[in-house]
Design an enzyme around this catalytic site. Structure first.
Site, PDB file in Angstrom:
ATOM      1  N   ARG A  96     -14.126  -8.009  -1.284  1.00  0.00           N
ATOM      2  CA  ARG A  96     -15.005  -7.095  -0.495  1.00  0.00           C
ATOM      3  C   ARG A  96     -16.268  -6.998  -0.765  1.00  0.00           C
ATOM      4  O   ARG A  96     -16.712  -7.714  -2.033  1.00  0.00           O
ATOM      5  CB  ARG A  96     -14.409  -5.607  -0.747  1.00  0.00           C
ATOM      6  CG  ARG A  96     -12.623  -5.315  -0.524  1.00  0.00           C
ATOM      7  CD  ARG A  96     -12.302  -4.284  -1.194  1.00  0.00           C
ATOM      8  NE  ARG A  96     -11.021  -4.079  -1.477  1.00  0.00           N
ATOM      9  CZ  ARG A  96     -10.032  -3.253  -0.749  1.00  0.00           C
ATOM     10  NH1 ARG A  96     -10.693  -2.667   0.146  1.00  0.00           N
ATOM     11  NH2 ARG A  96      -8.944  -3.470  -0.818  1.00  0.00           N
ATOM     12  N   ASP A 125     -16.475  -0.768   0.138  1.00  0.00           N
ATOM     13  CA  ASP A 125     -15.273  -1.046  -0.555  1.00  0.00           C
ATOM     14  C   ASP A 125     -14.151  -1.613   0.701  1.00  0.00           C
ATOM     15  O   ASP A 125     -13.188  -1.913   0.472  1.00  0.00           O
ATOM     16  CB  ASP A 125     -14.846  -0.055  -1.392  1.00  0.00           C
ATOM     17  CG  ASP A 125     -14.491   1.314  -0.792  1.00  0.00           C
ATOM     18  OD1 ASP A 125     -15.867   1.910  -0.609  1.00  0.00           O
ATOM     19  OD2 ASP A 125     -13.708   2.110  -0.480  1.00  0.00           O
ATOM     20  N   LYS A 140       0.879  -1.085  -0.072  1.00  0.00           N
ATOM     21  CA  LYS A 140       0.063  -0.075   0.148  1.00  0.00           C
ATOM     22  C   LYS A 140       0.856   1.346  -0.139  1.00  0.00           C
ATOM     23  O   LYS A 140       1.837   1.543   0.961  1.00  0.00           O
ATOM     24  CB  LYS A 140      -1.112  -0.084   1.049  1.00  0.00           C
ATOM     25  CG  LYS A 140      -1.838   1.207   1.405  1.00  0.00           C
ATOM     26  CD  LYS A 140      -2.846   1.067   2.576  1.00  0.00           C
ATOM     27  CE  LYS A 140      -3.895   2.120   2.585  1.00  0.00           C
ATOM     28  NZ  LYS A 140      -4.644   1.652   3.961  1.00  0.00           N
TER      29      LYS A 140
END
Length: 470
Positions: A174, A244, A104
């Protein structure tokens, strides 16, 4: 580090090949040795700094960015996706369970929509510390393997040093993943995604046809209830429960605007962008139910008849409240060590919560005081003296054991987290971090040596705000 491909066989829309961007000077800042041992990953700082910053891709698996939709604060965005995350592949732990290995902050992707795809050091360290604290508290969560500094500046307000987080998750499927394929009209991919999710997370589901989808929705609903109950048990406020950010596995993900409640109030909210209190502490169950309804809508295209689909899926969604209330009542019963179930228990709990709100009592410390009062002459708030007499009638010899197992003594207090983040942003290191995380070796044991971490802030975070890392 042997990685495996995941998701690319489900749909070409779901996982799109996308390479991370190299950074100037990758340096390993934080490394989770205990977690690494579970994956037989050796602590090689130079190699890991390059790999986990995205500067070196040393495997035969192509990194991907995942696509998904999302209802963000109630408004639907049909194409979100990983705007600053790259999934390197899946890695097996010692038990053979596969986990996604994701970077990330490793640069822009096809889903970045003009963003830089980068992450500042503060949000990176926040995710590392908060996810480790929640894991220690027994809350289902994604894990952080490492934080790597990049040697570059991330231009936010104000500009900050850059970093990349390495996240491990049992999957990144998700609610928004299903919304995305349904919105795109990819029914074949949607069906494959359901099958993959079941095989990965709910292997006990063996039914076929439309019944399979109903049982899947039920299983996801149960996981969401379990997760939200665990959050509320310790006073955790996620802060951005968009679809999400809702993993169907029931694990906590995204620690941007999250915070811990100090003084008890169901309306507590700290997120700077949650102006309506949509994701306030006490509203988290309603939002979980709402998110499940969005998942149900996404499954409708898999049914032969839309009207029949609604008739079959609606009872599952509508059954959320009864299931949650049962679990919620059990949670309070455990937090108070109540023996059996009595008619007056609901009134007893309601009176306590009313007193806590009226007198602005700290959530964690109040339940910790009640717990420890069973063993010693432990001070409880004066405002609870009369209520305490009623409660004493309802406890048993096993109450201490029950309460101590569910009432933490130490939590990741907001002001402490901010002090640690400020140290990292200023100097790239922290004098507090190690001692703080050490207290989470056993967060349910009251230990006076951890006195510094047990205290609520004097102003109860009156003006405290959290922010999204983007």
């Amino acid at each position: 580090m042997k990685l495996q491909t995941r998701y690319t066989d489900i749909s070409e829309l779901l996982a799109i090949k996308d390479m991370p961007s190299a950074v100037a000077e990758p340096q390993l800042l934080l490394f989770n040795d205990k977690l690494a041992d579970n994956f037989a990953i050796k602590h090689d700082s130079e190699f890991l700094a390059k790999l986990l910053s995205g500067s070196t891709i040393d495997n035969d698996v192509a990194p991907v960015a995942l696509g998904y939709s999302g209802h963000q604060f109630g408004y639907f965005s049909p194409r979100l996706g990983d705007g600053r995350a790259h999934l390197l592949g899946a890695i097996a732990d010692k038990d053979g369970t596969l986990w996604d290995l994701q970077l990330k902050g490793a640069g822009a992707t096809v889903f970045s929509r003009g963003g830089d795809g980068r992450c500042a050091i503060g949000p990176a360290v926040r995710e590392y510390i908060m996810s480790e604290a929640l894991h220690a508290l027994g809350i289902a969560t994604t894990r952080c393997l490492a934080v790597v500094t990049t040697g570059e500046t991330v231009y936010r307000q104000p500009p900050r040093p850059g970093a990349v987080v390495t996240r491990l998750a049992k999957s990144h499927i998700r609610v928004g993943s299903f919304q995305y394929l349904a919105t795109q009209g990819d029914i074949e991919g949607l069906e494959k995604l359901v099958d993959y999710a079941i095989n990965c997370h709910f292997p006990d589901i063996s039914s076929t046809g439309e019944q399979r989808y109903i049982e899947f929705l039920t299983a996801v609903l149960d996981k969401q209830i379990e997760l939200v109950i665990s959050w509320m048990r310790i006073g955790f406020i996620h802060g951005v429960m968009n679809t999400d950010n809702t993993l169907i596995s029931g694990e906590t993900i995204d620690y941007g605007p999250c915070a811990m409640m100090n003084q008890f109030d169901l309306d507590t909210v700290f997120s700077s962008i949650d102006h309506q209190g949509r994701y306030a502490f006490g509203n988290q169950p309603n939002i979980a139910n709402w998110n499940i309804a969005r998942l149900a809508e996404s499954l409708i295209p898999l049914f032969a008849d839309q009207e029949s689909a609604v008739e079959q899926l609606s009872p599952v969604v509508n059954g959320f409240a009864a299931k949650f209330n049962d679990a919620f009542n059990t949670m309070w019963q455990q937090k108070l060590g109540l023996a059996g179930q009595h008619e007056g228990d609901h009134a007893l709990v309601s009176e306590l919560l009313g007193l806590m709100k009226q007198h602005q009592l700290d959530y964690t410390n109040t339940f910790n005081a009640l717990t420890e009062s069973l063993l010693a002459d432990f001070a409880i708030p004066t405002s609870l003296k009369e209520w305490h007499k009623k409660w004493n009638v309802r406890i048993s010899s096993k109450s201490y054991e029950t309460m101590r197992a569910v009432n933490p003594a130490v939590i990741p207090r907001n002001h402490t987290i901010e002090m640690i983040l400020a140290e990292y942003e200023a100097s790239g290191e922290s004098s507090l971090k190690d001692a703080f995380l050490e207290a989470f070796n056993d967060p349910y044991v009251y230990d006076e040596r951890h006195f510094e971490w047990l205290q609520a802030p004097k102003d109860y975070d009156k003006n405290y705000q959290t922010f999204c890392g983007t």
